[in-house]
Design a protein around this motif. Structure first.
Motif, mmCIF file in Angstrom:
data_model
loop_
_atom_site.group_PDB
_atom_site.id
_atom_site.type_symbol
_atom_site.label_atom_id
_atom_site.label_comp_id
_atom_site.label_asym_id
_atom_site.label_seq_id
_atom_site.Cartn_x
_atom_site.Cartn_y
_atom_site.Cartn_z
ATOM 1 N N LYS A 308 -19.337 11.299 2.285
ATOM 2 C CA LYS A 308 -19.075 12.455 1.443
ATOM 3 C C LYS A 308 -20.314 12.891 0.672
ATOM 4 O O LYS A 308 -20.298 13.922 -0.004
ATOM 5 C CB LYS A 308 -17.945 12.142 0.460
ATOM 6 C CG LYS A 308 -16.647 11.649 1.102
ATOM 7 C CD LYS A 308 -16.010 12.695 1.981
ATOM 8 C CE LYS A 308 -14.596 12.324 2.391
ATOM 9 N NZ LYS A 308 -14.522 11.254 3.383
ATOM 10 N N LEU A 309 -21.383 12.112 0.749
ATOM 11 C CA LEU A 309 -22.595 12.418 -0.010
ATOM 12 C C LEU A 309 -23.612 13.183 0.819
ATOM 13 O O LEU A 309 -24.195 14.171 0.353
ATOM 14 C CB LEU A 309 -23.228 11.122 -0.536
ATOM 15 C CG LEU A 309 -22.295 10.165 -1.288
ATOM 16 C CD1 LEU A 309 -23.081 8.975 -1.812
ATOM 17 C CD2 LEU A 309 -21.557 10.867 -2.410
ATOM 18 N N LEU A 310 -23.830 12.727 2.067
ATOM 19 C CA LEU A 310 -24.847 13.349 2.921
ATOM 20 C C LEU A 310 -24.311 13.752 4.288
ATOM 21 O O LEU A 310 -24.942 14.552 4.972
ATOM 22 C CB LEU A 310 -26.041 12.401 3.093
ATOM 23 C CG LEU A 310 -26.922 12.196 1.856
ATOM 24 C CD1 LEU A 310 -27.877 11.037 2.076
ATOM 25 C CD2 LEU A 310 -27.690 13.459 1.514
ATOM 26 N N GLY A 311 -23.194 13.188 4.716
ATOM 27 C CA GLY A 311 -22.646 13.570 6.012
ATOM 28 C C GLY A 311 -21.962 12.397 6.686
ATOM 29 O O GLY A 311 -22.570 11.328 6.828
ATOM 30 N N PRO A 312 -20.690 12.565 7.118
ATOM 31 C CA PRO A 312 -19.961 11.453 7.736
ATOM 32 C C PRO A 312 -20.553 10.975 9.053
ATOM 33 O O PRO A 312 -20.343 9.832 9.458
ATOM 34 C CB PRO A 312 -18.546 12.017 7.926
ATOM 35 C CG PRO A 312 -18.692 13.505 7.843
ATOM 36 C CD PRO A 312 -19.852 13.765 6.948
ATOM 37 N N GLY A 313 -21.312 11.846 9.744
ATOM 38 C CA GLY A 313 -21.896 11.421 11.008
ATOM 39 C C GLY A 313 -22.939 10.329 10.869
ATOM 40 O O GLY A 313 -23.298 9.679 11.853
ATOM 41 N N LEU A 314 -23.415 10.082 9.651
ATOM 42 C CA LEU A 314 -24.385 9.006 9.440
ATOM 43 C C LEU A 314 -23.746 7.632 9.609
ATOM 44 O O LEU A 314 -24.449 6.654 9.884
ATOM 45 C CB LEU A 314 -24.984 9.113 8.033
ATOM 46 C CG LEU A 314 -25.893 10.323 7.812
ATOM 47 C CD1 LEU A 314 -26.160 10.535 6.330
ATOM 48 C CD2 LEU A 314 -27.210 10.136 8.561
ATOM 49 N N MET A 353 -33.510 8.100 -0.204
ATOM 50 C CA MET A 353 -33.353 7.639 -1.580
ATOM 51 C C MET A 353 -34.694 7.408 -2.250
ATOM 52 O O MET A 353 -34.867 7.690 -3.446
ATOM 53 C CB MET A 353 -32.500 6.375 -1.614
ATOM 54 C CG MET A 353 -31.084 6.578 -1.088
ATOM 55 S SD MET A 353 -29.967 5.212 -1.438
ATOM 56 C CE MET A 353 -29.677 5.469 -3.198
ATOM 57 N N LYS A 354 -35.672 6.915 -1.508
ATOM 58 C CA LYS A 354 -37.013 6.723 -2.074
ATOM 59 C C LYS A 354 -37.585 8.041 -2.586
ATOM 60 O O LYS A 354 -38.275 8.089 -3.605
ATOM 61 C CB LYS A 354 -37.949 6.138 -1.020
ATOM 62 C CG LYS A 354 -37.733 4.678 -0.694
ATOM 63 C CD LYS A 354 -38.690 4.249 0.409
ATOM 64 C CE LYS A 354 -38.402 2.843 0.891
ATOM 65 N NZ LYS A 354 -39.290 2.458 2.033
ATOM 66 N N ALA A 355 -37.294 9.105 -1.871
ATOM 67 C CA ALA A 355 -37.817 10.425 -2.240
ATOM 68 C C ALA A 355 -36.995 11.088 -3.341
ATOM 69 O O ALA A 355 -37.337 12.203 -3.772
ATOM 70 C CB ALA A 355 -37.857 11.318 -1.001
ATOM 71 N N GLY A 356 -35.935 10.448 -3.781
ATOM 72 C CA GLY A 356 -35.089 11.015 -4.819
ATOM 73 C C GLY A 356 -34.209 12.148 -4.350
ATOM 74 O O GLY A 356 -33.636 12.885 -5.165
ATOM 75 N N GLU A 357 -34.057 12.288 -3.021
ATOM 76 C CA GLU A 357 -33.339 13.437 -2.482
ATOM 77 C C GLU A 357 -31.820 13.302 -2.582
ATOM 78 O O GLU A 357 -31.111 14.308 -2.632
ATOM 79 C CB GLU A 357 -33.740 13.665 -1.019
ATOM 80 C CG GLU A 357 -35.183 14.096 -0.828
ATOM 81 C CD GLU A 357 -35.452 15.488 -1.366
ATOM 82 O OE1 GLU A 357 -34.481 16.190 -1.745
ATOM 83 O OE2 GLU A 357 -36.618 15.904 -1.419
ATOM 84 N N LEU A 358 -31.299 12.078 -2.607
ATOM 85 C CA LEU A 358 -29.848 11.920 -2.688
ATOM 86 C C LEU A 358 -29.320 12.489 -4.003
ATOM 87 O O LEU A 358 -28.408 13.325 -4.020
ATOM 88 C CB LEU A 358 -29.448 10.452 -2.549
ATOM 89 C CG LEU A 358 -27.949 10.156 -2.744
ATOM 90 C CD1 LEU A 358 -27.109 10.898 -1.720
ATOM 91 C CD2 LEU A 358 -27.678 8.661 -2.680
ATOM 92 N N GLY A 359 -29.898 12.040 -5.115
ATOM 93 C CA GLY A 359 -29.455 12.537 -6.404
ATOM 94 C C GLY A 359 -29.642 14.030 -6.552
ATOM 95 O O GLY A 359 -28.783 14.728 -7.110
ATOM 96 N N ARG A 360 -30.748 14.536 -6.025
ATOM 97 C CA ARG A 360 -31.015 15.969 -6.122
ATOM 98 C C ARG A 360 -29.993 16.772 -5.328
ATOM 99 O O ARG A 360 -29.502 17.801 -5.791
ATOM 100 C CB ARG A 360 -32.435 16.245 -5.623
ATOM 101 C CG ARG A 360 -32.922 17.649 -5.874
ATOM 102 C CD ARG A 360 -34.434 17.781 -5.912
ATOM 103 N NE ARG A 360 -35.135 16.911 -4.996
ATOM 104 C CZ ARG A 360 -35.916 15.903 -5.407
ATOM 105 N NH1 ARG A 360 -36.045 15.630 -6.698
ATOM 106 N NH2 ARG A 360 -36.546 15.140 -4.533
ATOM 107 N N HIS A 361 -29.663 16.299 -4.136
ATOM 108 C CA HIS A 361 -28.687 17.005 -3.294
ATOM 109 C C HIS A 361 -27.308 17.020 -3.954
ATOM 110 O O HIS A 361 -26.623 18.044 -3.949
ATOM 111 C CB HIS A 361 -28.618 16.327 -1.928
ATOM 112 C CG HIS A 361 -27.622 16.930 -0.992
ATOM 113 N ND1 HIS A 361 -27.694 18.229 -0.546
ATOM 114 C CD2 HIS A 361 -26.498 16.396 -0.423
ATOM 115 C CE1 HIS A 361 -26.688 18.484 0.264
ATOM 116 N NE2 HIS A 361 -25.940 17.399 0.351
ATOM 117 N N LEU A 362 -26.907 15.898 -4.535
ATOM 118 C CA LEU A 362 -25.616 15.845 -5.205
ATOM 119 C C LEU A 362 -25.577 16.786 -6.405
ATOM 120 O O LEU A 362 -24.586 17.484 -6.635
ATOM 121 C CB LEU A 362 -25.311 14.414 -5.653
ATOM 122 C CG LEU A 362 -25.061 13.386 -4.541
ATOM 123 C CD1 LEU A 362 -24.916 11.990 -5.135
ATOM 124 C CD2 LEU A 362 -23.825 13.753 -3.742
#
Length: 482
Positions: A308-314, A353-362
């Motif tokens: 639900k955070l980045l995509g279920p296909g992962l 996550m290292k790039a901080g993209e997860l938090g930014r996308h959320l």
């Protein structure tokens, strides 16, 4: 879960709605309207993220970084360590610690192939149908979790419904009463401790006498969230009765403030999160019942997912628990034969996550998008269905989250009849309440007068039109009853 596997079509074999059974059996295409229909199909059952909530550019950048460095792509393309890709475990520990304001450690995290696969591995490793008495499932229940319990040997008679109470979340008083009654009924039978176990648990695992399954935050389908007091009481109850509590925590980061001001802009601020049940368990001294062979396995775990955070296909998730539980989970046979699931995806997610993209996308896309959709569907329900007597499950506490709204129908209407007529007359797919009864204990909690609507999948204009179509269906059925 929950939220945790795809909800393409109805898959409850107990459903007698012929139209929805046709969708399940693929005699009707769930992506298209009926032959000759001039209406475009609208699917308010599907619990998928809208394409607008996905993150292809983030994954593209992370893939480029991963595949350009041999020190990264070689281990990413090899068999992984049993507990999972270590850089992702470390990134997750740091990020989860910030989100929950805890000191989460990497040895408390096992990488899985998603929350559904994680649940299956937990049951394979920490339950034995010859020893484990019962699975107690919060009701209404995420319906696709039930087949996972059945596959693990907990079919009818071995899985029991525990209804939610008016405060939100599983009824702890009722659960305690049911556990005590169960133990009193079985005290004159041969002790479960003397029953030979079919599985080998030692030295890395133990078998629990009971399992409790729930979605403690933004429950699917009701949307309720358990209070801190109830979370503490549930952990205490689990410790008294040798229970493993499995909480599908897949919506924890998909919450937003609820504003009474309809003109207020969507907010991406998450605010302080309630502690996970696993956090509460870890904060207490080890319990005797959850200790075996000198190891402490705990009484509660958190089952998380990137779906639900980045995509279920992962197909990547994690379990959080005591270090001994995590080591034991990593020793599941299917995991040891090849290492943790989703090794390449785990390496990719570590770069994200290292790039901080997860938090930014959320913060910039997912939470504001879902909040806007939730506001739209609730306002449309109020405008189109409110005068008919339809009510929406309470959304107290100043915040809401997840993918769904849970409706109670007026005038004794049957959700199954509503779903069937909506599909036949309006090219609208909705989820009937009976789907969320605990399979194998349907009489334990009934939901014939409910339906669930998803606001995550369809584009916003189609979602609004879907609610209007539902209104026409309800008016027709209510007119027939007069």
């Amino acid at each position: 879960m929950a939220p945790t596997t795809s909800e393409t079509t109805i898959s409850n074999p107990t459903s007698t709605s012929s139209t929805l059974q046709d969708i399940t059996n693929h005699t009707l295409d769930p992506e298209r309207g009926a032959p000759g229909s001039k209406k475009e199909l609208i699917n308010l059952l599907r619990g998928w993220p809208s394409p607008s909530l996905l993150s292809p550019s983030i994954l593209q950048s992370a893939t480029k970084a991963l595949l350009s460095d041999p020190s990264l792509f070689v281990p990413a393309l090899q068999y992984g360590p049993d507990p999972g890709y270590q850089p992702l475990r470390e990134e997750l520990a740091a990020w989860l610690g910030q989100q929950y304001s805890t000191s989460t450690k990497s040895d408390e995290i096992c990488i899985t192939g998603g929350a559904s696969q994680g649940l299956a591995c937990v049951l394979a490793s920490f339950t034995d149908p010859s020893y484990t008495q019962t699975v107690w499932a919060s009701a209404p229940c995420y319906y696709l979790a039930c087949p996972i319990f059945e596959d693990a040997g907990f079919g009818p008679g071995r899985i029991k419904a525990v209804p939610e109470d008016q405060q939100g979340g599983i009824d702890i008083d009722l659960l305690e009463s049911m556990l005590q009654k169960h133990e009193a009924q079985h005290q004159h039978q041969p002790s479960h401790r003397n029953v030979p176990e079919r599985k080998n648990a030692d030295p890395y695992r133990k078998h629990y006498r009971h399992v409790v399954y729930l979605v403690s935050t933004c429950s699917n389908p009701s949307g309720t969230t358990m209070s801190l007091e109830k979370r503490k009481r549930l952990v205490e109850t689990a410790r008294k009765h040798d229970v493993l509590v499995v909480s599908d925590d897949v919506y924890d980061f998909l919450q937003w403030p609820i504003s009474s001001d309809a003109s207020a802009p969507p907010s991406s601020e998450l605010g302080a999160l309630l502690p996970r049940l696993s956090d509460i368990d870890l904060s207490l001294p080890p319990s005797e019942a959850a200790t075996s062979s000198g190891k402490w396995f705990g009484n509660a775990i958190s089952n998380g997912s990137f779906s639900k955070l980045l995509g279920p296909g992962l197909r990547t998730g994690w379990v959080h628990g005591t270090p001994d539980f995590i080591m034991g989970l990593s020793q599941t046979g299917a995991t040891r034969s090849g290492g943790a699931g989703s090794q390449f995806a785990a390496a990719l997610l570590a770069e994200v996550m290292k790039a901080g993209e997860l938090g930014r996308h959320l913060q910039e896309a997912v939470r504001p998008g879902l909040q806007r959709r939730h506001r739209l569907i609730t306002e449309t329900i109020k405008h189109e269905l409110g005068e008919l007597g339809v009510t929406v499950a309470a959304q107290d506490g100043g915040r809401f989250g997840g993918y769904f709204v849970w409706l109670t129908l007026p005038g004794g209407l049957d959700g199954k009849a509503v779903a069937q007529k909506a599909r036949q007359d309006e090219e609208l797919i909705v989820a009937e309440g009976e789907m969320f009864e605990v399979r194998g204990d349907e009489a334990g909690a009934r939901f014939k007068g409910n339906i669930r609507l998803s606001f995550s999948w369809e584009e916003e204009h189609k979602m609004e039109e879907g609610v209007k179509r539902l209104g026409r269906v309800l008016r027709g059925l209510l007119g027939e009853k007069c």
